[in-house]
Design a protein around this motif. Structure first.
Motif, PDB file in Angstrom:
ATOM      1  N   VAL A 182       6.453  -2.337  -3.692  1.00 29.76           N
ATOM      2  CA  VAL A 182       5.762  -3.302  -2.837  1.00 29.76           C
ATOM      3  C   VAL A 182       4.718  -2.579  -1.979  1.00 29.76           C
ATOM      4  CG1 VAL A 182       6.074  -4.970  -0.964  1.00 29.76           C
ATOM      5  CG2 VAL A 182       7.806  -4.773  -2.775  1.00 29.76           C
ATOM      6  N   THR A 183       3.470  -3.020  -2.047  1.00 29.53           N
ATOM      7  CA  THR A 183       2.389  -2.357  -1.315  1.00 29.53           C
ATOM      8  C   THR A 183       2.682  -2.279   0.180  1.00 29.53           C
ATOM      9  OG1 THR A 183       0.798  -3.160  -2.955  1.00 29.53           O
ATOM     10  CG2 THR A 183      -0.097  -2.351  -0.869  1.00 29.53           C
ATOM     11  N   GLU A 184       3.162  -3.383   0.750  1.00 28.12           N
ATOM     12  CA  GLU A 184       3.414  -3.402   2.184  1.00 28.12           C
ATOM     13  C   GLU A 184       4.453  -2.348   2.578  1.00 28.12           C
ATOM     14  OE1 GLU A 184       2.959  -7.812   0.924  1.00 28.12           O
ATOM     15  OE2 GLU A 184       3.325  -5.861  -0.013  1.00 28.12           O
ATOM     16  N   ASP A 185       5.515  -2.216   1.777  1.00 26.04           N
ATOM     17  CA  ASP A 185       6.570  -1.239   2.070  1.00 26.04           C
ATOM     18  C   ASP A 185       6.067   0.187   1.850  1.00 26.04           C
ATOM     19  OD1 ASP A 185       8.174  -3.398   2.616  1.00 26.04           O
ATOM     20  OD2 ASP A 185       9.396  -3.230   0.810  1.00 26.04           O
ATOM     21  N   LEU A 186       5.255   0.376   0.803  1.00 27.07           N
ATOM     22  CA  LEU A 186       4.680   1.701   0.532  1.00 27.07           C
ATOM     23  C   LEU A 186       3.784   2.155   1.681  1.00 27.07           C
ATOM     24  CD1 LEU A 186       3.955   4.135  -1.314  1.00 27.07           C
ATOM     25  CD2 LEU A 186       2.150   2.688  -2.292  1.00 27.07           C
ATOM     26  N   VAL A 187       2.918   1.267   2.148  1.00 23.33           N
ATOM     27  CA  VAL A 187       1.999   1.620   3.233  1.00 23.33           C
ATOM     28  C   VAL A 187       2.778   1.973   4.497  1.00 23.33           C
ATOM     29  CG1 VAL A 187       0.182   0.748   4.771  1.00 23.33           C
ATOM     30  CG2 VAL A 187       0.057   0.309   2.300  1.00 23.33           C
ATOM     31  N   PHE A 188       3.810   1.187   4.796  1.00 22.50           N
ATOM     32  CA  PHE A 188       4.629   1.487   5.978  1.00 22.50           C
ATOM     33  C   PHE A 188       5.323   2.835   5.830  1.00 22.50           C
ATOM     34  CE2 PHE A 188       8.836   1.396   8.032  1.00 22.50           C
ATOM     35  CZ  PHE A 188       8.403   1.428   9.349  1.00 22.50           C
ATOM     36  N   LEU A 189       5.884   3.101   4.665  1.00 19.19           N
ATOM     37  CA  LEU A 189       6.541   4.390   4.425  1.00 19.19           C
ATOM     38  C   LEU A 189       5.585   5.546   4.707  1.00 19.19           C
ATOM     39  CD1 LEU A 189       8.911   6.139   3.110  1.00 19.19           C
ATOM     40  CD2 LEU A 189       7.570   5.958   1.013  1.00 19.19           C
ATOM     41  N   LEU A 190       4.404   5.471   4.107  1.00 13.71           N
ATOM     42  CA  LEU A 190       3.426   6.563   4.246  1.00 13.71           C
ATOM     43  C   LEU A 190       2.973   6.713   5.694  1.00 13.71           C
ATOM     44  CD1 LEU A 190       1.339   5.745   1.047  1.00 13.71           C
ATOM     45  CD2 LEU A 190       2.890   7.696   1.328  1.00 13.71           C
ATOM     46  N   GLU A 191       2.610   5.602   6.320  1.00 11.93           N
ATOM     47  CA  GLU A 191       2.116   5.653   7.697  1.00 11.93           C
ATOM     48  C   GLU A 191       3.210   6.142   8.652  1.00 11.93           C
ATOM     49  OE1 GLU A 191      -0.918   4.915   9.037  1.00 11.93           O
ATOM     50  OE2 GLU A 191      -1.932   4.322   7.180  1.00 11.93           O
ATOM     51  N   SER A 192       4.464   5.730   8.423  1.00  8.31           N
ATOM     52  CA  SER A 192       5.551   6.158   9.299  1.00  8.31           C
ATOM     53  C   SER A 192       5.823   7.657   9.157  1.00  8.31           C
ATOM     54  CB  SER A 192       6.823   5.360   9.001  1.00  8.31           C
ATOM     55  OG  SER A 192       7.330   5.667   7.715  1.00  8.31           O
ATOM     56  N   MET A 193       5.430   8.220   7.994  1.00  8.03           N
ATOM     57  CA  MET A 193       5.585   9.663   7.769  1.00  8.03           C
ATOM     58  C   MET A 193       4.394  10.459   8.304  1.00  8.03           C
ATOM     59  SD  MET A 193       7.157   9.632   3.885  1.00  8.03           S
ATOM     60  CE  MET A 193       7.286  11.417   3.744  1.00  8.03           C
ATOM     61  N   GLY A 194       3.418   9.746   8.902  1.00  8.86           N
ATOM     62  CA  GLY A 194       2.250  10.433   9.445  1.00  8.86           C
ATOM     63  C   GLY A 194       1.132  10.643   8.445  1.00  8.86           C
ATOM     64  N   LEU A 195       1.213   9.944   7.284  1.00 14.13           N
ATOM     65  CA  LEU A 195       0.180  10.051   6.250  1.00 14.13           C
ATOM     66  C   LEU A 195      -0.719   8.816   6.328  1.00 14.13           C
ATOM     67  CD1 LEU A 195       2.537  11.197   3.373  1.00 14.13           C
ATOM     68  CD2 LEU A 195       0.815  12.626   4.516  1.00 14.13           C
ATOM     69  N   SER A 196      -1.996   9.019   6.571  1.00 11.71           N
ATOM     70  CA  SER A 196      -2.890   7.872   6.736  1.00 11.71           C
ATOM     71  C   SER A 196      -3.281   7.283   5.383  1.00 11.71           C
ATOM     72  CB  SER A 196      -4.141   8.276   7.516  1.00 11.71           C
ATOM     73  OG  SER A 196      -4.912   9.205   6.785  1.00 11.71           O
ATOM     74  N   THR A 197      -3.365   5.964   5.343  1.00 13.84           N
ATOM     75  CA  THR A 197      -3.767   5.242   4.136  1.00 13.84           C
ATOM     76  C   THR A 197      -5.083   4.499   4.327  1.00 13.84           C
ATOM     77  OG1 THR A 197      -2.576   3.240   4.813  1.00 13.84           O
ATOM     78  CG2 THR A 197      -1.347   4.868   3.509  1.00 13.84           C
ATOM     79  N   GLY A 198      -5.503   4.326   5.590  1.00 10.60           N
ATOM     80  CA  GLY A 198      -6.694   3.531   5.870  1.00 10.60           C
ATOM     81  C   GLY A 198      -6.444   2.037   5.788  1.00 10.60           C
ATOM     82  N   ILE A 199      -5.172   1.647   5.694  1.00  5.92           N
ATOM     83  CA  ILE A 199      -4.837   0.229   5.500  1.00  5.92           C
ATOM     84  C   ILE A 199      -4.218  -0.351   6.769  1.00  5.92           C
ATOM     85  CG2 ILE A 199      -3.396  -1.385   4.176  1.00  5.92           C
ATOM     86  CD1 ILE A 199      -3.629   0.699   1.838  1.00  5.92           C
ATOM     87  N   ASP A 200      -4.706  -1.520   7.157  1.00  2.09           N
ATOM     88  CA  ASP A 200      -4.182  -2.256   8.300  1.00  2.09           C
ATOM     89  C   ASP A 200      -3.012  -3.109   7.805  1.00  2.09           C
ATOM     90  OD1 ASP A 200      -3.745  -4.416  10.150  1.00  2.09           O
ATOM     91  OD2 ASP A 200      -5.709  -4.027  11.043  1.00  2.09           O
ATOM     92  N   ILE A 201      -1.780  -2.739   8.174  1.00  2.00           N
ATOM     93  CA  ILE A 201      -0.606  -3.418   7.627  1.00  2.00           C
ATOM     94  C   ILE A 201      -0.573  -4.899   7.999  1.00  2.00           C
ATOM     95  CG2 ILE A 201       1.918  -3.481   7.535  1.00  2.00           C
ATOM     96  CD1 ILE A 201       2.012  -0.534   7.977  1.00  2.00           C
ATOM     97  N   ASP A 202      -0.978  -5.241   9.215  1.00  2.00           N
ATOM     98  CA  ASP A 202      -0.961  -6.651   9.624  1.00  2.00           C
ATOM     99  C   ASP A 202      -1.898  -7.485   8.752  1.00  2.00           C
ATOM    100  OD1 ASP A 202       0.914  -6.508  11.772  1.00  2.00           O
ATOM    101  OD2 ASP A 202      -0.611  -5.570  13.024  1.00  2.00           O
ATOM    102  N   ARG A 203      -3.082  -6.966   8.498  1.00  2.00           N
ATOM    103  CA  ARG A 203      -4.025  -7.698   7.641  1.00  2.00           C
ATOM    104  C   ARG A 203      -3.538  -7.737   6.192  1.00  2.00           C
ATOM    105  NH1 ARG A 203     -10.227  -6.112   8.860  1.00  2.00           N
ATOM    106  NH2 ARG A 203     -10.503  -7.913   7.490  1.00  2.00           N
ATOM    107  N   LEU A 204      -2.876  -6.671   5.769  1.00  2.00           N
ATOM    108  CA  LEU A 204      -2.306  -6.633   4.424  1.00  2.00           C
ATOM    109  C   LEU A 204      -1.244  -7.722   4.268  1.00  2.00           C
ATOM    110  CD1 LEU A 204      -1.864  -5.217   1.662  1.00  2.00           C
ATOM    111  CD2 LEU A 204      -0.258  -3.681   2.825  1.00  2.00           C
ATOM    112  N   ILE A 205      -0.341  -7.816   5.225  1.00  2.00           N
ATOM    113  CA  ILE A 205       0.715  -8.831   5.169  1.00  2.00           C
ATOM    114  C   ILE A 205       0.114 -10.243   5.189  1.00  2.00           C
ATOM    115  CG2 ILE A 205       2.662  -9.821   6.448  1.00  2.00           C
ATOM    116  CD1 ILE A 205       3.394  -6.916   7.263  1.00  2.00           C
ATOM    117  N   ALA A 206      -0.951 -10.424   5.957  1.00  2.00           N
ATOM    118  CA  ALA A 206      -1.602 -11.743   6.038  1.00  2.00           C
ATOM    119  C   ALA A 206      -2.146 -12.192   4.691  1.00  2.00           C
ATOM    120  CB  ALA A 206      -2.714 -11.708   7.079  1.00  2.00           C
TER     121      ALA A 206
END
Length: 319
Positions: free
Chosen positions: A259-283
């Protein structure tokens, strides 16, 4: 692009929902909805989206509008538009439509290859070489990149275990055939973290800079654990599907792509930037829900919400 992009993101998340997700379900998403969805994903910061598949409309009517979708998607700035092509004919159509990158699936399993594309693995590799020749006839500034994903790299529902030596040998042959990058795909959701780390390390050792990304499935709940294992091996590109769209034909009721949303959160929570705004992604999920009523969407982060005080990697002092 998202305003939080203060530097080049550490990890490239390549969204495959509009192709892999939509072709796996019986409902067909209207073309205008596909384009709204793709625009919303790009607006959330996705920099690469696989928007369709150039296959026979008789086989996959969900992909019949691939050229039209590409035509709309390539108008979006800062977005790399991918399309899957199984053969030379598909590549010709995708190139005519204007894609930025071609992706070709080549199966490590002989039985899967014959069932999936009607070719042996050797014939599939030869098809990649034909597409390379075609691409090289184009003007330099009009040549799409050519990437290959080795399907069933971690196991096959038909053959069972797939020898790792065979996977690496195929990767080396594909690199010689002209693929710009060669990634590994857990088509059946068989992979485990130890296997993922080991095989990607071998891929980097075997083909160096041509080693591509990871296409992982969550069929047996190993998806995000396999992402961490791939990160440890040096992988920086991951395929995923918004909402885990598409499910998995091999395991009814189980999610398919991670799931993209879960992947982005995993990466960002580990301190790895994705350039993705999770709130806008979920929307952006709302577009799928409206266009495909009743289609199940997955994702722990959309269900539970972001943790209180969550800060994206790009804005963290320790990132």
């Amino acid at each position: 692009m998202s305003s939080m992009n203060v530097k080049t993101p550490d990890i490239l998340v390549s969204e495959v929902g509009p192709r892999d997700g939509l072709q796996s379900i019986s409902q067909a998403m209207p073309t205008d909805a596909k384009l709204r969805w793709i625009a919303a994903l790009a607006g959330a910061g996705l920099r690469e989206i696989e928007v369709g598949s150039f296959v026979s409309p008789k086989l996959l009517p969900q992909m019949a509008d691939a050229a039209e979708v590409v035509a709309g998607a390539i108008k979006i700035s800062d977005l790399t538009v991918l399309a899957l092509v199984p053969n030379l004919k598909g590549a010709e159509r995708a190139i005519a439509a204007g894609v930025h990158k071609l992706t070709m699936p080549v199966s490590a399993s002989r039985q899967h290859s014959l069932a999936n594309i009607g070719k042996t693995p050797e014939e599939a590799i030869a098809e990649v070489a034909k597409v390379r020749t075609l691409v090289d006839t184009l003007p330099q500034d009009q040549r799409p990149a050519l990437e290959v994903g080795i399907s069933t790299a971690f196991g096959c529902t038909m053959e069972g275990p797939v020898p790792e030596d065979r996977v690496i040998e195929m990767a080396e042959l594909l690199a010689k055939a002209g693929a710009d990058s060669v990634g590994l795909s857990d088509t059946t959701g068989y992979a485990n973290p130890a296997q993922v780390k080991r095989l990607f390390k071998r891929l980097f050792a075997g083909i160096g800079a041509k080693a591509g990304g990871a296409h992982l499935h969550n069929t047996r709940g190993q998806g995000l654990a396999n992402v961490v294992a791939a990160l440890d091996a040096g992988v920086t590109t991951f395929d995923s599907s918004q909402g885990g769209l598409g499910g998995c034909p091999y395991a009814p009721g189980a999610t398919g792509n991670i799931v993209t949303e879960d992947l982005v959160f995993l990466l960002e929570s580990m301190g790895l930037s994705t350039g993705i705004d999770i709130d806008r992604l979920i929307a952006a999920r709302a577009i799928i829900q409206a266009a495909l009523p009743g289609e199940p969407l997955y994702g722990h982060v959309p269900d539970a919400g972001l943790p209180k005080g969550f800060v994206p990697a790009a804005l963290r002092s320790d990132a």
